[in-house]
Motif scaffolding. Sequence first.
Motif, PDB file in Angstrom:
ATOM      1  N   ASP A  38       0.819  -1.204   0.000  1.00 49.69           N
ATOM      2  CA  ASP A  38       0.000   0.000   0.000  1.00 49.69           C
ATOM      3  C   ASP A  38       0.860   1.265   0.000  1.00 49.69           C
ATOM      4  OD1 ASP A  38      -2.212  -1.619   0.028  1.00 49.69           O
ATOM      5  OD2 ASP A  38      -2.624  -1.355   2.173  1.00 49.69           O
ATOM      6  N   GLU A  39       1.958   1.226   0.726  1.00 52.92           N
ATOM      7  CA  GLU A  39       2.870   2.375   0.765  1.00 52.92           C
ATOM      8  C   GLU A  39       3.478   2.632  -0.610  1.00 52.92           C
ATOM      9  OE1 GLU A  39       5.094   5.521   2.349  1.00 52.92           O
ATOM     10  OE2 GLU A  39       3.487   4.375   3.293  1.00 52.92           O
ATOM     11  N   ARG A  40       3.903   1.565  -1.309  1.00 51.89           N
ATOM     12  CA  ARG A  40       4.459   1.731  -2.651  1.00 51.89           C
ATOM     13  C   ARG A  40       3.423   2.298  -3.613  1.00 51.89           C
ATOM     14  NH1 ARG A  40       6.432  -3.372  -1.690  1.00 51.89           N
ATOM     15  NH2 ARG A  40       4.942  -4.252  -3.135  1.00 51.89           N
ATOM     16  N   ARG A  41       2.195   1.832  -3.503  1.00 46.69           N
ATOM     17  CA  ARG A  41       1.128   2.356  -4.374  1.00 46.69           C
ATOM     18  C   ARG A  41       0.871   3.829  -4.097  1.00 46.69           C
ATOM     19  NH1 ARG A  41      -3.308  -2.534  -4.202  1.00 46.69           N
ATOM     20  NH2 ARG A  41      -2.171  -3.950  -5.574  1.00 46.69           N
ATOM     21  N   LEU A  42       0.843   4.212  -2.839  1.00 44.93           N
ATOM     22  CA  LEU A  42       0.615   5.608  -2.485  1.00 44.93           C
ATOM     23  C   LEU A  42       1.738   6.487  -3.020  1.00 44.93           C
ATOM     24  CD1 LEU A  42      -0.930   7.810  -0.950  1.00 44.93           C
ATOM     25  CD2 LEU A  42       0.469   7.240   1.037  1.00 44.93           C
ATOM     26  N   ARG A  43       2.989   6.047  -2.858  1.00 44.18           N
ATOM     27  CA  ARG A  43       4.126   6.829  -3.362  1.00 44.18           C
ATOM     28  C   ARG A  43       4.085   6.946  -4.883  1.00 44.18           C
ATOM     29  NH1 ARG A  43       8.145   8.000   0.364  1.00 44.18           N
ATOM     30  NH2 ARG A  43       7.883   6.918   2.342  1.00 44.18           N
ATOM     31  N   ALA A  44       3.645   5.896  -5.567  1.00 45.32           N
ATOM     32  CA  ALA A  44       3.528   5.960  -7.020  1.00 45.32           C
ATOM     33  C   ALA A  44       2.479   6.978  -7.433  1.00 45.32           C
ATOM     34  CB  ALA A  44       3.182   4.576  -7.579  1.00 45.32           C
ATOM     35  N   ILE A  45       1.363   6.986  -6.749  1.00 50.75           N
ATOM     36  CA  ILE A  45       0.300   7.935  -7.067  1.00 50.75           C
ATOM     37  C   ILE A  45       0.761   9.360  -6.815  1.00 50.75           C
ATOM     38  CG2 ILE A  45      -1.981   8.744  -6.348  1.00 50.75           C
ATOM     39  CD1 ILE A  45      -2.684   5.782  -5.875  1.00 50.75           C
ATOM     40  N   LEU A  46       1.431   9.582  -5.698  1.00 48.48           N
ATOM     41  CA  LEU A  46       1.913  10.931  -5.385  1.00 48.48           C
ATOM     42  C   LEU A  46       2.972  11.401  -6.377  1.00 48.48           C
ATOM     43  CD1 LEU A  46       2.145  10.741  -1.494  1.00 48.48           C
ATOM     44  CD2 LEU A  46       0.398  11.859  -2.886  1.00 48.48           C
ATOM     45  N   ALA A  47       3.733  10.463  -6.960  1.00 42.84           N
ATOM     46  CA  ALA A  47       4.756  10.813  -7.940  1.00 42.84           C
ATOM     47  C   ALA A  47       4.191  10.916  -9.356  1.00 42.84           C
ATOM     48  CB  ALA A  47       5.878   9.780  -7.907  1.00 42.84           C
ATOM     49  N   GLY A  48       2.896  10.624  -9.520  1.00 43.36           N
ATOM     50  CA  GLY A  48       2.267  10.729 -10.833  1.00 43.36           C
ATOM     51  C   GLY A  48       2.444   9.510 -11.704  1.00 43.36           C
ATOM     52  N   ARG A  49       2.820   8.387 -11.114  1.00 47.98           N
ATOM     53  CA  ARG A  49       2.979   7.143 -11.866  1.00 47.98           C
ATOM     54  C   ARG A  49       1.745   6.265 -11.654  1.00 47.98           C
ATOM     55  NH1 ARG A  49       7.784   7.200  -8.843  1.00 47.98           N
ATOM     56  NH2 ARG A  49       7.061   5.345  -7.784  1.00 47.98           N
ATOM     57  N   PRO A  50       1.521   5.307 -12.549  1.00 47.54           N
ATOM     58  CA  PRO A  50       0.393   4.394 -12.321  1.00 47.54           C
ATOM     59  C   PRO A  50       0.624   3.561 -11.067  1.00 47.54           C
ATOM     60  CG  PRO A  50       1.595   3.784 -14.315  1.00 47.54           C
ATOM     61  CD  PRO A  50       2.204   5.041 -13.800  1.00 47.54           C
ATOM     62  N   ALA A  51      -0.434   3.276 -10.356  1.00 47.55           N
ATOM     63  CA  ALA A  51      -0.315   2.550  -9.084  1.00 47.55           C
ATOM     64  C   ALA A  51      -0.171   1.055  -9.288  1.00 47.55           C
ATOM     65  CB  ALA A  51      -1.535   2.831  -8.211  1.00 47.55           C
ATOM     66  N   ARG A  52      -0.585   0.553 -10.438  1.00 48.11           N
ATOM     67  CA  ARG A  52      -0.476  -0.888 -10.679  1.00 48.11           C
ATOM     68  C   ARG A  52       0.948  -1.251 -11.032  1.00 48.11           C
ATOM     69  NH1 ARG A  52      -4.723  -2.946 -14.769  1.00 48.11           N
ATOM     70  NH2 ARG A  52      -3.828  -4.901 -14.068  1.00 48.11           N
ATOM     71  N   PRO A  53       1.416  -2.381 -10.565  1.00 47.75           N
ATOM     72  CA  PRO A  53       2.763  -2.823 -10.913  1.00 47.75           C
ATOM     73  C   PRO A  53       2.901  -3.097 -12.408  1.00 47.75           C
ATOM     74  CG  PRO A  53       1.918  -4.065  -9.053  1.00 47.75           C
ATOM     75  CD  PRO A  53       0.792  -3.241  -9.577  1.00 47.75           C
ATOM     76  N   ARG A  54       4.101  -2.949 -12.917  1.00 46.71           N
ATOM     77  CA  ARG A  54       4.347  -3.146 -14.350  1.00 46.71           C
ATOM     78  C   ARG A  54       4.054  -4.573 -14.781  1.00 46.71           C
ATOM     79  NH1 ARG A  54      10.213  -0.862 -14.722  1.00 46.71           N
ATOM     80  NH2 ARG A  54      10.044  -0.758 -12.484  1.00 46.71           N
ATOM     81  N   PHE A  55       4.309  -5.537 -13.915  1.00 45.45           N
ATOM     82  CA  PHE A  55       4.058  -6.934 -14.271  1.00 45.45           C
ATOM     83  C   PHE A  55       2.572  -7.159 -14.525  1.00 45.45           C
ATOM     84  CE2 PHE A  55       3.296 -11.405 -13.086  1.00 45.45           C
ATOM     85  CZ  PHE A  55       4.091 -12.005 -14.055  1.00 45.45           C
ATOM     86  N   GLN A  56       1.710  -6.604 -13.679  1.00 49.05           N
ATOM     87  CA  GLN A  56       0.271  -6.758 -13.881  1.00 49.05           C
ATOM     88  C   GLN A  56      -0.180  -6.057 -15.155  1.00 49.05           C
ATOM     89  OE1 GLN A  56      -1.775  -5.436 -10.395  1.00 49.05           O
ATOM     90  NE2 GLN A  56      -1.313  -7.284  -9.242  1.00 49.05           N
ATOM     91  N   ASN A  57       0.423  -4.913 -15.470  1.00 48.34           N
ATOM     92  CA  ASN A  57       0.085  -4.223 -16.711  1.00 48.34           C
ATOM     93  C   ASN A  57       0.451  -5.071 -17.917  1.00 48.34           C
ATOM     94  OD1 ASN A  57      -0.923  -1.976 -15.435  1.00 48.34           O
ATOM     95  ND2 ASN A  57       1.035  -0.899 -15.440  1.00 48.34           N
TER      96      ASN A  57
END
Length: 67
Positions: A38-57
């Motif tokens: 959850d922390e990694r997802r939040l940091r990704a959102i705050l940095a303007g990156r997609p929250a989903r991991p690249r592997f899932q994409n």
Amino acid sequence: MSVTQQYLLDTYRARTLGEPAPPAPGTHDRQVVREGRDERRLRAILAGRPARPRFQNALSRLRRRPT
């Protein structure tokens, strides 16, 4: 000293001092992993990156590809 030995020592100390026993090793592992994700997802959102991991994409792109 191993984790198990430390846990047994802490349990013994808690029992002799009349305090509650500490949680067993590994009791909260799932919660810690979930909070880290959850922390990694939040940091990704705050940095303007997609929250989903690249592997899932990548997997979702492969599933949508016509055969």
